[in-house]
Design an enzyme around this catalytic site. Structure first.
Site, mmCIF file in Angstrom:
data_model
loop_
_atom_site.group_PDB
_atom_site.id
_atom_site.type_symbol
_atom_site.label_atom_id
_atom_site.label_comp_id
_atom_site.label_asym_id
_atom_site.label_seq_id
_atom_site.Cartn_x
_atom_site.Cartn_y
_atom_site.Cartn_z
ATOM 1 N N GLY A 179 0.838 -1.488 -0.384
ATOM 2 C CA GLY A 179 -0.119 0.003 -0.107
ATOM 3 C C GLY A 179 0.480 1.464 -0.332
ATOM 4 N N GLU A 197 4.433 -6.440 1.233
ATOM 5 C CA GLU A 197 4.409 -6.734 0.166
ATOM 6 C C GLU A 197 4.549 -5.192 -0.563
ATOM 7 O OE1 GLU A 197 1.927 -10.072 1.652
ATOM 8 O OE2 GLU A 197 0.903 -8.187 1.632
ATOM 9 N N GLY A 207 3.523 -2.999 -4.300
ATOM 10 C CA GLY A 207 2.940 -3.936 -5.684
ATOM 11 C C GLY A 207 3.693 -2.608 -5.807
ATOM 12 N N TYR A 238 -0.806 -1.810 -12.043
ATOM 13 C CA TYR A 238 -2.181 -1.802 -11.661
ATOM 14 C C TYR A 238 -2.873 -0.770 -13.655
ATOM 15 C CZ TYR A 238 -1.513 -3.215 -7.228
ATOM 16 O OH TYR A 238 -1.425 -3.601 -5.938
ATOM 17 N N CYS A 292 -15.565 3.309 -26.294
ATOM 18 C CA CYS A 292 -16.615 3.935 -26.858
ATOM 19 C C CYS A 292 -17.250 4.077 -25.844
ATOM 20 C CB CYS A 292 -17.241 3.241 -27.400
ATOM 21 S SG CYS A 292 -16.405 2.834 -29.623
ATOM 22 N N GLU A 293 -16.586 5.046 -24.874
ATOM 23 C CA GLU A 293 -17.663 5.392 -23.237
ATOM 24 C C GLU A 293 -17.292 6.672 -23.548
ATOM 25 O OE1 GLU A 293 -18.547 3.540 -20.414
ATOM 26 O OE2 GLU A 293 -18.416 1.634 -21.834
#
Ligand code: LLP
Length: 440
Positions: free
Chosen positions: A256, A298, A300, A398, A369-370
């Protein structure tokens, strides 16, 4: 040094610079050349930054607590070439699926350094992990506890486990990435008594060896206080079970750790996280006369995030007078869902005009297409034209790992750069790849 008014140095990989032509250079490679060679969109990873982030975590934690294992959270992004690098740097891996475990196995990653996380591991995944000889399973539910005990028994093995507890502490991050609070699908809550029950049940399980506790508060966490509070609380909680046989050999406050996505963000240094966690752990253990456990962290995002830069090419530019200028690029939410999902903000750099004045406010839209497919709203840019290359820094974590094939757009390639050299570690998908699993 690049003037920060033009280029936000703090969000770029180390050694990033602007050459005499005004082109952004990463890992000694001109980003315009990278865009030409590999096409766009493309994700560039600066190998030196990646390795230095690994070494920074190892160094800052181990100088304060030699018995620390840095475990890379694969969900931030993993592939075989990257897994090799993490193995070389002495890191472990946090995997959350059979797929992530398969990547680790594909490069013979030392499995005694692999931790299996997840709130709903399937029987198949657990069997694969136990049969493969995984070092650690982090128990997350009673369902899993019973299932793993039986799977390990059938395999004739005693499986080392940690229990993931939920300490009920809010780390003040996005609601979708908060995990350690009472109302969370993850872990056994301390508040409800479920964590106590899980410890007692695991100690009794014939085929499980309970080695310690784990928690993870959320991500990204810009404050140190939630770590201090949770480390203290969880160690005190663990001490209540000493007489019942819980020996806290391993202790993990998860990951985190935050990074800067935009120039105004100032996350704590690795050393500050290390100091907060280890000084609290040491003080609480001392007070309770407990031996110091092995510490498992941990990270990331904070390892791979700063190393990655996404490159896009501008196509259509649409002016709505008095309202907004939309600059559309050839990627978007398919390769980076984070702005749409978490309202995540990014810096955008005109990679070929990195020394030019920022003269206009634009919105960078993707090609999906959004209407919500916007990578960055109201960012200051130099004069832009179709064909220009845009760079989005701090995109390593991510983005590729949460990529999709929405609109059936092939996912981009991944390229490592170092000392002016490139290494393709994942090719661009093609249309055949998109139909690979379809049955007519
Ligand atoms: N350990 C556990 C048990 C986790 O659940 C996570 C992240 C980590 C470690 C690594 O956290 P990191 O150091 O990368 O912050 N998709 C979201 C982030 C989800 C994080 C999930 N768990 C995003 O794009 O921001």
């Amino acid at each position: 040094m690049i003037p920060d008014t033009v280029i936000p140095q703090a969000v770029l990989p180390q050694g990033a610079t602007v050459n005499s032509q005004g082109h952004l250079v990463i890992g000694g490679c001109d980003t315009l050349d990278l865009a030409d060679e590999f096409g766009t969109p493309v994700y560039i990873f600066d190998e030196e930054t990646l390795r230095q982030r690994c070494r920074g975590f190892v160094r800052e934690f181990q100088i304060r607590h030699p018995s620390t294992q840095v475990v890379y959270a694969s969900k931030a992004y993993i592939n075989p070439a990257l897994a090799r690098i993490f193995a070389e740097e002495g890191l472990g891996l946090d995997v959350v699926s059979g797929g992530e475990l398969a990547i680790a196995q594909s490069v013979d990653f030392p499995l005694d350094r692999v931790y299996f996380h997840g709130n709903n591991k399937t029987p198949q995944e657990l069997a694969e992990a136990v049969d493969g000889g995984i070092g650690w399973v982090v128990l997350d539910s009673f369902h899993e506890l019973e299932m793993l005990d039986s799977i390990a028994g059938q395999a004739g093995k005693i499986q080392n486990v940690l229990i993931r507890v939920s300490p009920g502490i809010d780390p003040h991050t996005h609601v979708h990435t908060t995990t350690g609070i009472l109302d969370s699908k993850f872990g056994f809550s301390i508040q409800t008594g479920h964590a106590a029950q899980a410890i007692r049940q695991t100690l009794k399980a014939a085929n499980l060896s309970l080695r310690g506790l784990h928690f993870h508060l959320g991500s990204p966490i810009f404050e140190l206080e939630p770590y201090r509070a949770a480390v203290d609380l969880v160690i005190r909680f663990a001490s209540e079970f000493r007489e019942e046989g819980l020996d806290l050999q391993e202790f993990s406050p998860g990951g985190g750790f935050a990074i800067a996505y935009t120039r105004d963000q100032e996350p704590p240094e690795i050393a500050e996280y290390a100091e907060a966690i280890i000084s609290t752990m040491s003080a609480t253990c001392k007070e309770l006369s407990m031996d110091l456990p092995r510490l498992i962290i941990e990270p990331g995002r904070s390892i791979i995030g700063p190393a990655g830069v996404a490159l896009y090419r501008i196509g259509a530019i649409k002016d709505i007078p008095g309202v907004r200028r939309y600059v559309s690029v050839d990627g978007g939410m398919g390769d980076n869902i984070r702005p749409a999902l978490y309202q995540a903000a990014y810096e955008v750099i005109a990679a070929g005009k990195a020394n030019q004045e920022l003269s206009q406010k634009v919105t960078i839209a993707g090609k999906y297409c959004e209407s919500g497919d916007v990578l960055a709203s109201d960012v200051m840019m130099p004069e832009l034209e179709s064909g220009d290359i845009l760079a989005i820094p701090a995109a390593g974590a991510y983005c590729p790992s949460m990529a999709s094939n929405y609109n059936l757009i092939p996912k981009p390639p991944m390229v490592l750069v170092r000392d002016g050299k490139t290494r393709l570690i994942r090719r661009r998908e093609n249309y055949q790849d998109l139909m690979h699993c379809d049955v007519v």
